[in-house]
Design a protein around this motif. Structure first.
Motif, mmCIF file in Angstrom:
data_model
loop_
_atom_site.group_PDB
_atom_site.id
_atom_site.type_symbol
_atom_site.label_atom_id
_atom_site.label_comp_id
_atom_site.label_asym_id
_atom_site.label_seq_id
_atom_site.Cartn_x
_atom_site.Cartn_y
_atom_site.Cartn_z
ATOM 1 N N LYS A 16 0.855 -1.190 0.000
ATOM 2 C CA LYS A 16 0.000 0.000 0.000
ATOM 3 C C LYS A 16 0.890 1.238 0.000
ATOM 4 C CE LYS A 16 -3.866 2.015 2.549
ATOM 5 N NZ LYS A 16 -4.659 2.435 1.421
ATOM 6 N N ARG A 17 0.693 2.080 -1.019
ATOM 7 C CA ARG A 17 1.537 3.264 -1.157
ATOM 8 C C ARG A 17 1.050 4.352 -0.215
ATOM 9 N NH1 ARG A 17 0.363 3.044 -7.656
ATOM 10 N NH2 ARG A 17 1.689 1.251 -8.101
ATOM 11 N N VAL A 18 1.844 4.673 0.808
ATOM 12 C CA VAL A 18 1.418 5.737 1.718
ATOM 13 C C VAL A 18 1.895 7.087 1.204
ATOM 14 C CG1 VAL A 18 1.097 4.406 3.822
ATOM 15 C CG2 VAL A 18 3.382 5.159 3.221
ATOM 16 N N LYS A 19 2.896 7.057 0.332
ATOM 17 C CA LYS A 19 3.432 8.297 -0.207
ATOM 18 C C LYS A 19 4.075 7.975 -1.546
ATOM 19 C CE LYS A 19 6.213 12.097 1.406
ATOM 20 N NZ LYS A 19 7.548 12.293 1.935
ATOM 21 N N ARG A 20 3.996 8.916 -2.475
ATOM 22 C CA ARG A 20 4.649 8.707 -3.769
ATOM 23 C C ARG A 20 5.696 9.786 -3.954
ATOM 24 N NH1 ARG A 20 0.171 5.947 -7.184
ATOM 25 N NH2 ARG A 20 1.561 6.187 -8.933
ATOM 26 N N GLU A 26 -18.274 -3.276 -7.198
ATOM 27 C CA GLU A 26 -18.746 -3.985 -6.007
ATOM 28 C C GLU A 26 -17.584 -4.737 -5.353
ATOM 29 O OE1 GLU A 26 -22.507 -4.612 -8.012
ATOM 30 O OE2 GLU A 26 -21.953 -2.607 -7.323
ATOM 31 N N VAL A 27 -16.593 -5.116 -6.187
ATOM 32 C CA VAL A 27 -15.437 -5.846 -5.647
ATOM 33 C C VAL A 27 -14.605 -4.881 -4.813
ATOM 34 C CG1 VAL A 27 -13.401 -7.187 -6.253
ATOM 35 C CG2 VAL A 27 -15.395 -7.248 -7.731
ATOM 36 N N ASP A 28 -14.142 -5.365 -3.688
ATOM 37 C CA ASP A 28 -13.374 -4.498 -2.795
ATOM 38 C C ASP A 28 -11.905 -4.508 -3.226
ATOM 39 O OD1 ASP A 28 -13.181 -2.790 -0.773
ATOM 40 O OD2 ASP A 28 -13.340 -4.263 0.847
ATOM 41 N N ILE A 29 -11.542 -3.548 -4.093
ATOM 42 C CA ILE A 29 -10.150 -3.469 -4.542
ATOM 43 C C ILE A 29 -9.471 -2.392 -3.694
ATOM 44 C CG2 ILE A 29 -8.636 -3.087 -6.536
ATOM 45 C CD1 ILE A 29 -11.110 -3.654 -8.326
ATOM 46 N N PRO A 30 -8.471 -2.752 -2.893
ATOM 47 C CA PRO A 30 -7.867 -1.747 -2.008
ATOM 48 C C PRO A 30 -7.335 -0.537 -2.798
ATOM 49 C CG PRO A 30 -6.890 -3.929 -1.641
ATOM 50 C CD PRO A 30 -7.809 -4.061 -2.806
ATOM 51 N N VAL A 31 -7.592 0.674 -2.279
ATOM 52 C CA VAL A 31 -7.134 1.881 -2.979
ATOM 53 C C VAL A 31 -5.633 2.064 -2.771
ATOM 54 C CG1 VAL A 31 -9.358 3.051 -2.857
ATOM 55 C CG2 VAL A 31 -7.688 3.406 -1.040
ATOM 56 N N ASP A 32 -5.034 2.812 -3.708
ATOM 57 C CA ASP A 32 -3.595 3.129 -3.638
ATOM 58 C C ASP A 32 -2.695 1.901 -3.583
ATOM 59 O OD1 ASP A 32 -4.267 5.804 -3.695
ATOM 60 O OD2 ASP A 32 -4.426 5.921 -1.509
ATOM 61 N N THR A 33 -3.108 0.842 -4.259
ATOM 62 C CA THR A 33 -2.216 -0.309 -4.354
ATOM 63 C C THR A 33 -1.964 -0.611 -5.817
ATOM 64 O OG1 THR A 33 -3.967 -1.945 -4.440
ATOM 65 C CG2 THR A 33 -3.193 -1.336 -2.266
ATOM 66 N N GLY A 34 -0.732 -0.969 -6.112
ATOM 67 C CA GLY A 34 -0.387 -1.326 -7.487
ATOM 68 C C GLY A 34 -0.290 -2.829 -7.594
#
Ligand code: UDP
Ligand code: MG
Length: 315
Positions: free
Chosen positions: A122-126, A149-157
């Motif tokens: 999970k990117r906390v900072k770019r 509807e699918v729970d795709i975590p935000v800010d993840t590559g």
């Protein structure tokens, strides 16, 4: 051959400036874990010295493997090829440009040992990315989250670790084209946990995701996981149609009663209405077209990628 504990997959596209450094950093980190491992470079049709350098690395180090594509098939297909040809008990996908620090991998392995099947970065900072990229990326992940509807975590590559069973499910059960791998991994389910990291500056070279590719990628992500754009035509069209019908009836009545006098310049208003409505119809058609094209890709059933050669694989 015995399964290594960890397979590390690195897609490379015109990465001659970084591949040697990436190899060095990955090697140091993986040796430090004390686990057995393999590093799989997937050359996605680079026409610079990337392949040549990868071949040199492979000649000196048998833990490094290379899959060479016949042409550029795209980042997501390169990742897929790496997964399909990996044998590790867990699989880590990492970008070649060192924006995803290899030093995070031991933390991912530790989480996996705790019993998580998916450990996503999970990117906390770019760092070192343009304001445009940061803003569009941030907006994109949030829009996608709202639309699916699918729970795709935000800010993840795609920088993540997955267990062998997740990798096998992807390999055996998912054949879709125009894929958004991180979304599919979330769709599969399994027990997931994040590991936070700071996304660093590209080590060298330019991004291989120009705006055109970014738009295509965003389109794939949204259309693979949401039907909402298809419904926009209905959502906008129905009230607009109702309003125009009602106003037509009202105007006919008012004109017939002599209340409404012809207005000068009405043709201009009419033209702008026609243009506006036509534009909306065309946009709706375009959205449908995007879905139809993707459906057509599935019907053609072409392979996701074509391999030119494989180096240091047993088979
Ligand atoms: N990449 C690839 N095929 C492509 C484009 C990119 O294999 O068609 C690889 C690239 O070499 C890198 C990773 O995908 O390892 C991510 O690309 P990049 O770092 O350029 O994207 P950004 O971080 O700018 O979004
Ligand atoms: Mg990058």
């Amino acid at each position: 051959m015995e399964r290594p504990v960890c397979s590390v997959i690195v897609p490379v596209y015109f990465e001659e400036e970084v591949i040697c450094e990436t190899y060095k950093r990955l090697k140091t980190v993986m040796e430090g874990t004390g686990e057995s491992y393999e590093i799989i470079f997937v050359n996605d049709g680079s026409r610079d010295r990337t392949k040549e350098l990868a071949l040199e690395i492979c000649a000196n180090d048998k833990t490094v493997k290379l899959i060479d594509f016949s042409r550029n098939f795209g980042h997501q297909n390169a990742i897929t090829a790496g997964m399909n040809n990996s044998s590790g008990q867990c699989v880590v996908v990492i970008d070649a440009d060192l924006q995803d620090p290899p030093e995070v991998i031991p933390k991912m392995i530790a989480k996996w040992r705790e019993g998580y099947d998916i450990v996503y970065g999970k990117r906390v900072k770019r760092e070192g990315e343009t304001a445009f990229k940061k803003v569009t990326a941030k907006a994109f992940y949030r829009i996608l989250d709202k639309m699916t509807e699918v729970d795709i975590p935000v800010d993840t590559g795609d920088f993540r670790l997955i267990d062998r069973k997740v990798c096998d499910a992807l390999k055996n059960d998912i054949s879709e084209r125009n894929r958004y791998v991180r979304g599919i991994v979330s769709w599969l389910g399994f027990k997931a946990a994040p590991v936070e990291f700071v996304r660093e500056k590209r080590f060298a070279g330019e991004t291989k995701y120009p705006l055109k590719k970014m738009i295509k990628f965003a389109g794939d992500a949204i259309m693979s996981f949401s039907y909402k754009p298809l419904r926009w035509a209905l959502i906008f069209g129905l009230p607009l149609g109702a309003v125009s019908l009602i106003s037509l009836i009202v105007m006919i009545i008012l004109t017939a009663c002599g209340v409404l006098a012809p207005v000068a310049g009405w043709s201009l208003i009419a033209i702008s209405c026609v243009f506006g409505c036509t534009a909306m119809v065309l946009i709706a058609l375009g959205i449908i077209g995007e879905y139809v094209a993707r459906t057509y890709d599935e019907a053609k059933d072409r392979p996701l990628y074509v391999i030119n050669e494989k180096i240091n694989f047993d088979d």
